[in-house]
Design a protein around this motif. Structure first.
Motif, mmCIF file in Angstrom:
data_model
loop_
_atom_site.group_PDB
_atom_site.id
_atom_site.type_symbol
_atom_site.label_atom_id
_atom_site.label_comp_id
_atom_site.label_asym_id
_atom_site.label_seq_id
_atom_site.Cartn_x
_atom_site.Cartn_y
_atom_site.Cartn_z
ATOM 1 N N MET A 1 34.837 -7.892 140.121
ATOM 2 C CA MET A 1 35.352 -6.613 139.629
ATOM 3 C C MET A 1 34.773 -5.478 140.458
ATOM 4 O O MET A 1 33.591 -5.493 140.810
ATOM 5 N N SER A 2 35.586 -4.463 140.765
ATOM 6 C CA SER A 2 35.133 -3.311 141.522
ATOM 7 C C SER A 2 33.987 -2.600 140.811
ATOM 8 O O SER A 2 33.993 -2.452 139.588
ATOM 9 N N GLU A 3 32.986 -2.197 141.583
ATOM 10 C CA GLU A 3 31.852 -1.487 140.983
ATOM 11 C C GLU A 3 32.278 -0.154 140.399
ATOM 12 O O GLU A 3 31.641 0.364 139.489
ATOM 13 N N GLU A 4 33.385 0.407 140.916
ATOM 14 C CA GLU A 4 33.842 1.700 140.415
ATOM 15 C C GLU A 4 34.597 1.574 139.089
ATOM 16 O O GLU A 4 34.711 2.543 138.336
ATOM 17 N N LEU A 5 35.133 0.385 138.790
ATOM 18 C CA LEU A 5 35.957 0.216 137.607
ATOM 19 C C LEU A 5 35.120 0.255 136.338
ATOM 20 O O LEU A 5 34.118 -0.446 136.204
ATOM 21 N N LYS A 6 35.577 1.079 135.401
ATOM 22 C CA LYS A 6 34.943 1.154 134.088
ATOM 23 C C LYS A 6 36.023 1.034 133.017
ATOM 24 O O LYS A 6 37.105 1.609 133.159
ATOM 25 N N ILE A 7 35.703 0.292 131.958
ATOM 26 C CA ILE A 7 36.654 0.059 130.879
ATOM 27 C C ILE A 7 36.024 0.495 129.567
ATOM 28 O O ILE A 7 34.861 0.178 129.286
ATOM 29 N N GLU A 8 36.760 1.251 128.776
ATOM 30 C CA GLU A 8 36.300 1.621 127.450
ATOM 31 C C GLU A 8 37.504 1.699 126.520
ATOM 32 O O GLU A 8 38.640 1.780 126.960
ATOM 33 N N ARG A 9 37.242 1.667 125.247
ATOM 34 C CA ARG A 9 38.340 1.730 124.275
ATOM 35 C C ARG A 9 38.786 3.179 124.130
ATOM 36 O O ARG A 9 37.998 4.058 123.806
ATOM 37 N N ALA A 10 40.071 3.415 124.364
ATOM 38 C CA ALA A 10 40.605 4.778 124.303
ATOM 39 C C ALA A 10 41.173 5.032 122.915
ATOM 40 O O ALA A 10 42.025 4.281 122.436
ATOM 41 N N THR A 11 40.714 6.094 122.283
ATOM 42 C CA THR A 11 41.194 6.437 120.936
ATOM 43 C C THR A 11 41.634 7.887 120.821
ATOM 44 O O THR A 11 42.054 8.319 119.749
ATOM 45 N N MET A 12 41.515 8.654 121.913
ATOM 46 C CA MET A 12 41.835 10.075 121.828
ATOM 47 C C MET A 12 43.335 10.307 121.685
ATOM 48 O O MET A 12 44.141 9.485 122.114
ATOM 49 N N PRO A 13 43.717 11.425 121.064
ATOM 50 C CA PRO A 13 45.146 11.756 120.979
ATOM 51 C C PRO A 13 45.656 12.273 122.314
ATOM 52 O O PRO A 13 44.867 12.632 123.205
ATOM 53 N N ALA A 14 46.952 12.323 122.458
ATOM 54 C CA ALA A 14 47.531 13.061 123.572
ATOM 55 C C ALA A 14 47.238 14.539 123.356
ATOM 56 O O ALA A 14 47.080 15.004 122.229
ATOM 57 N N GLY A 15 47.189 15.281 124.446
ATOM 58 C CA GLY A 15 46.856 16.702 124.340
ATOM 59 C C GLY A 15 45.378 16.879 124.086
ATOM 60 O O GLY A 15 44.534 16.134 124.577
ATOM 61 N N GLY A 16 45.032 17.888 123.285
ATOM 62 C CA GLY A 16 43.645 18.116 122.896
ATOM 63 C C GLY A 16 42.756 18.516 124.053
ATOM 64 O O GLY A 16 43.209 18.932 125.124
ATOM 65 N N TRP A 17 41.434 18.366 123.814
ATOM 66 C CA TRP A 17 40.456 18.787 124.811
ATOM 67 C C TRP A 17 40.518 17.917 126.060
ATOM 68 O O TRP A 17 40.189 18.371 127.161
ATOM 69 N N GLY A 18 40.938 16.679 125.905
ATOM 70 C CA GLY A 18 41.071 15.826 127.080
ATOM 71 C C GLY A 18 42.067 16.391 128.065
ATOM 72 O O GLY A 18 41.846 16.374 129.284
ATOM 73 N N SER A 19 43.171 16.915 127.554
ATOM 74 C CA SER A 19 44.183 17.500 128.416
ATOM 75 C C SER A 19 43.663 18.767 129.092
ATOM 76 O O SER A 19 43.879 18.973 130.291
ATOM 77 N N VAL A 20 42.986 19.606 128.333
ATOM 78 C CA VAL A 20 42.424 20.836 128.897
ATOM 79 C C VAL A 20 41.445 20.502 130.016
ATOM 80 O O VAL A 20 41.431 21.127 131.089
ATOM 81 N N SER A 21 40.607 19.507 129.781
ATOM 82 C CA SER A 21 39.631 19.096 130.787
ATOM 83 C C SER A 21 40.305 18.582 132.047
ATOM 84 O O SER A 21 39.890 18.894 133.174
ATOM 85 N N GLU A 22 41.369 17.796 131.876
ATOM 86 C CA GLU A 22 42.077 17.259 133.033
ATOM 87 C C GLU A 22 42.692 18.376 133.876
ATOM 88 O O GLU A 22 42.655 18.326 135.109
#
Length: 762
Positions: A1-22
């Motif tokens: 597996m690539s050392e850069e690859l990271k996997i986590e469980r995604a539970t955030m909604p669409a939009g929200g602070w994640g979108s603002v950050s992106e």
């Protein structure tokens, strides 16, 4: 597996602070100046510029910020301060650039000077515009007229598209494939056949009047996030949203509106789907047959009890034909077959059908999860079948809503970008411009690829896009591409189709839609058609990244002048200098659609072309809306029945738009650092003795003489139907045979490909 690859469980909604950050991150990453970042306030506004990303509708009364995360990324990508000129190519051979990733190539920034490949140095070198046009024109004059392809992506404006189709036809062919051939051609064929129009019937107003929405194979959170405003408003009115999709996409699960201070402060979420059915890839026809079967059963029960009919019998009698044949086929179809092919239970389908039966006005929204199958046209027709049962086309709040991809891909077809001569106004073009248009069918995308592989294509002109990366059969196509005598790419950024090139190759850098387009000192405006068939004006507002760029109309006109004999009726120079004159020509060609074009293009919400089916006028052979009997339930009937095979479907991340890769992250699926991943069900991993992070090779389970494989994919456990796997487009394109395409439309069937999984190193 690539050392850069990271996997986590995604539970955030669409939009929200994640979108603002992106949005903040990409503005910083692309070094977008503050003055250009302010452009976002004008995006998709009646007096601003149309997004260069998706084709979702532009409202008459926009939000304060009428852009989404994906649209902001597209604007930042175009208004970047990063730029490359001749000095960049002096430092890099083209062969060396072949090893660069899609992201790395485009991330170098905007192309600024016209380029010609130099075989002696294997480098692109700067060439003057006049020299480029002269050499391209001379080469095109030496080519067979039926051996040149004029491809266009969905980015080009109505004005550019009109000039481009005229160039191709005056040159002597209808070889006008476009990106629609790779996505929604199944829609154009299926809807035209069944209801007499090639596009959807829904407008934004219908979202305010509907009382039920069915979603099929469309990832709203990534591909058309601004639609979430309409979906959230519908949910607040209590409108049920029934979703059919193999993956539980975050945008169809929950949404936090970034334009609501209260929601952002409280992190409140709106649940979008009220039912979510994770059907098998390719199980769409079977699921729709199940819905129709349950509706017929509900109608039988109502009749037996003396209650009002479930079917709209008056509508069926007056407006449709073929109902009897469909009814017989549905009644004869066993539930066991439906459950096997769809991956859904009878109870689940009956539960969805019960909601449909109670609704007064139902909309069906769908995307490429429906169209990019061997039975893609049939899938579209089955959605029409579902709607027709209760008269859900041609009344407020109801209708069919295919969600188009690129921002003007639908509009290009409206102004003549089509390989089908019967869809172009050839007689009118002859009358206006005094030439004999070709009447032979041209090449679509698959046929263009076939022609390239067979050596029949001599020249390829690309108006935007990244053709060689977007099409199937990657290994064979890249090898054949190098044998093309001439390739010309009209582009804003460097991509794979430039570094895999023909024997003579030119890259012509153009202005972006966000940039001010001055011709003879006067700022110009262009127009586009959105996904609901509404036309809008668009004014660029950013200063061009370089003075050396030329506009798309000017480049097309330059090639035309250098290639075609003079024609006193065609003023290429005048058109390139004043886009209002192009709009006058468009209006003269299609007066029923574009009358009063210049004034109406700035109408808030756009002006809509007439769609007879929306008024229950059916321009079909029978004069009625037609029910269609499916040929069969399997989604990929041309794939071999290998007992060890899994069904691959390709997906896109929130870090990309088509072949443009903004980043290697996909926060909605919890993946970061790499796109070389394979999403698998736990049960399939256990059967194959795989654990998270194992690196595997996918091989296409085909029985022809071509080896198709993609290596180096890290396994990611995911909530996905057993027997299915998902991987990213375009990384998985090498697995898709060119012959595996939708019947009747020839859309590559990338949503259902039989593959074998092998542990790497074995």
């Amino acid at each position: 597996m690539s050392e850069e690859l990271k996997i986590e469980r995604a539970t955030m909604p669409a939009g929200g602070w994640g979108s603002v950050s992106e949005v903040a991150n990409i503005l910083l990453d692309q070094h977008v100046p503050l003055k250009d970042a302010r452009l976002l306030a004008h995006q998709n506004k009646p007096d601003g510029f149309a997004c260069v990303g998706c084709a979702w509708a532009k409202p008459a009364h926009p939000h304060p910020f009428e852009f989404c995360e994906s649209g902001a990324k597209a604007t930042a990508w175009e208004t970047t301060s990063k730029a490359i000129g001749a000095d960049f190519f002096a430092r890099h051979t083209v062969t060396a650039l072949e090893s660069w990733s899609d992201h790395a190539l485009e991330d170098q920034g905007r192309l600024t000077v016209p380029l010609r490949w130099d075989a002696a140095t294997d480098q692109y070198v700067e060439v003057s515009w006049d020299t480029a046009f002269a050499e391209i024109g001379a080469a095109l004059r030496d080519c067979r007229r039926d051996g040149t392809v004029f491809y266009s992506s969905g980015r080009a404006s109505l004005e550019t598209s009109y000039l481009y189709q005229l160039l191709a036809r005056m040159y002597g062919n209808n070889n006008l494939p476009d990106s629609s051939n790779m996505c929604h051609e199944s829609t154009s064929v299926g809807l035209q056949k069944t209801i007499g129009v090639p596009v959807g019937t829904v407008t934004l107003d219908d979202f305010e009047r509907t009382d039920c929405i069915f979603f099929f194979g469309q990832n709203v959170g990534v591909n058309s996030p601004r639609m979430l405003h309409q979906l959230q408003a519908a949910r607040r009115r209590g409108v049920p949203i029934i979703t059919f999709n193999p993956l539980r996409e975050r945008g169809l699960v929950s949404f936090t509106n970034p334009q609501s201070p209260l929601e952002m402060l409280t992190r409140a979420e709106t649940a979008i789907s009220t039912q979510y059915h994770q059907l098998k890839a390719g199980g769409d026809t079977a699921a729709l047959m199940g819905l129709c079967k349950a509706i017929l059963a509900a109608d039988d029960s109502a009749r037996a009890d003396g209650r009002p009919r479930v079917l709209d019998t008056a509508f069926l009698a007056e407006h449709t034909d073929g109902f009897g044949e469909l009814e017989a086929a549905v009644r004869a179809c066993p539930w066991a077959d439906i459950e096997r092919e769809s991956g859904l239970t009878q109870a689940a389908l009956e539960g969805a059908a019960a909601i449909y039966c109670r609704a007064r006005a139902v909309m069906a929204v769908y995307g490429m999860g429906i169209t990019q199958h061997r039975n893609g046209v049939q899938n579209v027709a089955m959605i029409v079948n579902l709607l027709l049962l209760r008269g859900n086309i041609g009344k407020p709040g109801a209708g069919v809503c295919p969600v188009r991809g690129h921002s003007n891909v639908q509009g290009q077809r409206t102004v003549g970008i089509t390989e089908k001569p019967e869809l172009a106004p050839l007689d009118r073009l002859k009358e206006l411009y005094g030439f004999e248009p070709p009447r032979e069918k041209g090449m679509n995308t698959v046929e263009a690829c076939e022609g390239i592989l067979a050596g029949r294509v001599q020249a390829f002109i690309g108006l935007g896009g990244n053709f060689v990366r977007a099409v199937p059969e990657t290994a064979l196509m890249e090898a054949a591409w190098r044998e093309l005598p001439l390739t010309v790419q009209i582009s804003t950024k460097l991509n794979r189709s430039h570094v895999i090139h023909g024997k003579a190759s030119y890259v012509l850098p153009c202005l972006g839609r966000t940039e001010i387009d001055r011709q003879r000192g006067m700022p110009q405006a262009v127009t586009i058609e959105d996904s609901t068939a509404c036309m809008h004006g668009s004014r660029g507002m950013a200063e061009p990244v370089a003075a050396t760029l030329r506009s798309e109309p000017a480049i097309v006109a330059g090639i035309a002048r250098a290639t075609l004999p003079p024609n006193r009726l065609v003023d290429w120079d005048g058109w390139a200098a004043d886009y209002a004159s192009i709009r006058a020509a468009i209006a003269a060609t299609w007066p029923d659609i574009f009358h009063g074009f210049e004034a109406r293009m700035w109408q808030p919400g756009g002006f809509r072309r007439a769609l007879p089916a929306a008024q229950r006028v059916w321009q079909t052979e029978s004069g009625k809306a037609g029910f269609t009997v499916p040929e069969g339930l399997p989604g990929a009937p041309d794939m071999p029945a290998d007992p060890g095979a899994l069904t691959l479907f390709t997906i896109r991340s929130d870090g990309q738009f088509n072949t443009t890769i903004y980043s290697n992250d996909d926060r909605f699926r919890g993946v970061s650092g790499s796109r070389m991943v394979l999403f698998m069900a736990h049960a399939d991993m256990a059967r194959l003795a795989l654990v998270a992070g194992d690196v595997v090779t996918l091989r296409a389970a085909t029985q022809d003489d071509t080896e198709r494989s993609v290596a180096g994919l890290a396994v990611v456990p995911y909530d996905i139907p057993v027997g299915c796997v998902a991987g990213y487009f375009p990384e998985c394109n090498p697995l898709v045979p060119l012959w595996h395409h939708a019947k009747d439309s020839k859309v590559p069937a990338v949503k259902s490909v039989a593959v074998l999984v092998e542990r790497s190193g074995l």
